[in-house]
Scaffold this motif. Structure first.
Motif, short mmCIF file in Angstrom:
data_model
loop_
_atom_site.label_atom_id
_atom_site.label_comp_id
_atom_site.label_asym_id
_atom_site.label_seq_id
_atom_site.Cartn_x
_atom_site.Cartn_y
_atom_site.Cartn_z
N PHE A 5 -10.81 65.44 -18.05
CA PHE A 5 -11.41 66.48 -18.88
C PHE A 5 -10.34 67.01 -19.84
O PHE A 5 -9.21 67.29 -19.42
CB PHE A 5 -11.91 67.64 -18.02
N VAL A 22 -12.78 75.85 -16.83
CA VAL A 22 -11.99 75.17 -15.79
C VAL A 22 -12.64 75.34 -14.42
O VAL A 22 -12.77 74.36 -13.65
CB VAL A 22 -10.55 75.70 -15.78
N ILE A 25 -15.62 73.09 -14.04
CA ILE A 25 -15.24 71.68 -13.84
C ILE A 25 -14.83 71.46 -12.38
O ILE A 25 -15.26 70.49 -11.73
CB ILE A 25 -14.09 71.28 -14.77
N ARG A 26 -14.01 72.35 -11.88
CA ARG A 26 -13.56 72.22 -10.49
C ARG A 26 -14.73 72.27 -9.51
O ARG A 26 -14.76 71.52 -8.52
CB ARG A 26 -12.56 73.34 -10.18
N TYR A 34 -10.49 63.40 -10.51
CA TYR A 34 -10.53 64.02 -11.82
C TYR A 34 -9.20 64.70 -12.15
O TYR A 34 -8.39 64.99 -11.28
CB TYR A 34 -11.65 65.07 -11.89
N ILE A 36 -7.65 67.66 -15.34
CA ILE A 36 -7.95 68.50 -16.49
C ILE A 36 -6.70 68.64 -17.34
O ILE A 36 -5.63 68.96 -16.82
CB ILE A 36 -8.44 69.90 -16.06
N ILE A 61 -4.24 70.07 -13.01
CA ILE A 61 -4.23 70.53 -14.40
C ILE A 61 -2.89 70.24 -15.06
O ILE A 61 -1.83 70.50 -14.48
CB ILE A 61 -4.55 72.03 -14.50
N ASN A 97 -13.86 74.83 -24.95
CA ASN A 97 -13.53 75.77 -23.88
C ASN A 97 -14.62 76.80 -23.65
O ASN A 97 -14.62 77.50 -22.64
CB ASN A 97 -12.19 76.46 -24.16
#
Length: 312
Positions: A5, A22, A25-26, A34, A36, A61, A97
């Motif tokens: 991502f 964020v 997504i998590r 995955y 980020i 991340i 975002n």
């Protein structure tokens, strides 16, 4: 499969949006492979320090910082290059975002759709703050004549705006505002379903579409796509027309561009641009200037192709 991502962040007023993006997504990527990548795109405020505090210790991340605002295309290109070098993903999921994912099978659905269509680019069912669809985009200017007309129209708009904000509003914004008001009233009406009032995009958004233009708030690229190009987005623009040039690539190289209603993302839209301005005319001037510059870049991009093919 690996999913990367990429999120472009600008301005501390959108920090809450980035965090929410964020977190979403998590929440839908549990037990998935995955990663980020957040690009802090040259904000002149506390954005970088806050993002470092929040995510420096997070193994899922990576935080990339640009000292200057690179704009949409180059900012996302920076993040995509980082993600490709770091994890070599099967899919690059480039999202604004100010988007939120709530669909629990969002990630697995991407893989299912790829197994069926082997897409280069996938566009999800993007719903705006009023739950209206933003995908698919039905028409892009792809001729020199269309782009020249767009450049003339934008140049005139900017001339009127520079003379008088009030005259600009009367000439360009008043009718548009009234049309939007009427449309929203009709769409919100309980009789809407009975009278069959729905835009072409509303109708098309219900079905899978191929070879279609896609909205830039959420784009999913397969490895086949990003291995074809030096940059995921054409690097000549700062803001605007990125989707158009992407669609031009689709047509030029015969790429598989898919819109699929079965994968959903929510878009609060324009939060990053809104955060820059308090005065309407300043925002409008900023938008028109960048649209005008991008129209010219897009026109020159097509013109260069035509010249290479031997057309004038």
């Amino acid at each position: 499969m690996k999913f990367a991502f990429v999120i472009l962040h600008y301005n501390e007023r959108t920090l809450e949006d980035t965090q929410e993006c964020v977190d979403s997504i998590r929440s839908v990527s549990v037990n998935q492979n995955y990663h980020i990548t957040i690009v802090e795109n040259g904000s002149k405020d506390r954005s970088l320090s806050v993002l470092k505090t929040l995510y420096d210790e997070s193994s899922d991340i990576s935080l990339v910082h640009s000292k200057e605002n690179l704009g949409f295309a180059n900012g996302n290109n920076l993040g995509c290059r980082q993600a490709i070098e770091e994890i070599n993903p099967d899919f690059l999921i480039v999202i604004n975002n100010d988007t939120v994912i709530t669909q629990e099978d969002f990630v697995t659905k991407i893989q299912e759709i790829y197994n069926t269509y082997h897409f280069h680019i996938l566009g999800p069912n993007i719903r705006d703050r009023n739950n209206h669809p933003q995908n698919p985009i039905l028409e892009f200017p792809i001729s020199i004549e269309q782009l020249d007309k767009g450049i003339r129209d934008l140049t005139l708009k900017l001339e009127v705006l520079n003379k008088s904000c009030f005259l600009y509003w009367l000439k360009y914004k008043r009718k548009k505002a009234m049309k939007r008001l009427v449309k929203n009233i009709l769409l919100a009406s309980p009789l809407n379903h009975l009278i069959g009032h729905a835009s072409l995009r509303d109708k098309m958004s219900r079905d899978i579409q191929e070879g279609i233009g896609l909205h830039g708030a959420a784009l999913i690229f397969s490895k086949e796509y990003y291995e074809m190009y030096k940059d995921v987005f054409y690097s000549g623009t700062f803001m605007y027309k990125e989707e158009d040039i992407l669609y031009y690539r689709v047509k030029k190289h015969g790429l598989r561009s898919i819109y699929h209603p079965g994968i959903v993302i929510y878009h609060k839209e324009d939060r990053s641009t809104d955060s820059r301005f308090k005065i309407g005319c300043s925002k409008e001037r900023f938008i028109i200037k960048n649209q005008l510059a991008s129209f010219k870049v897009y026109r020159d991009y097509i013109r260069k192709d035509l010249l290479q093919k031997g057309f004038s």
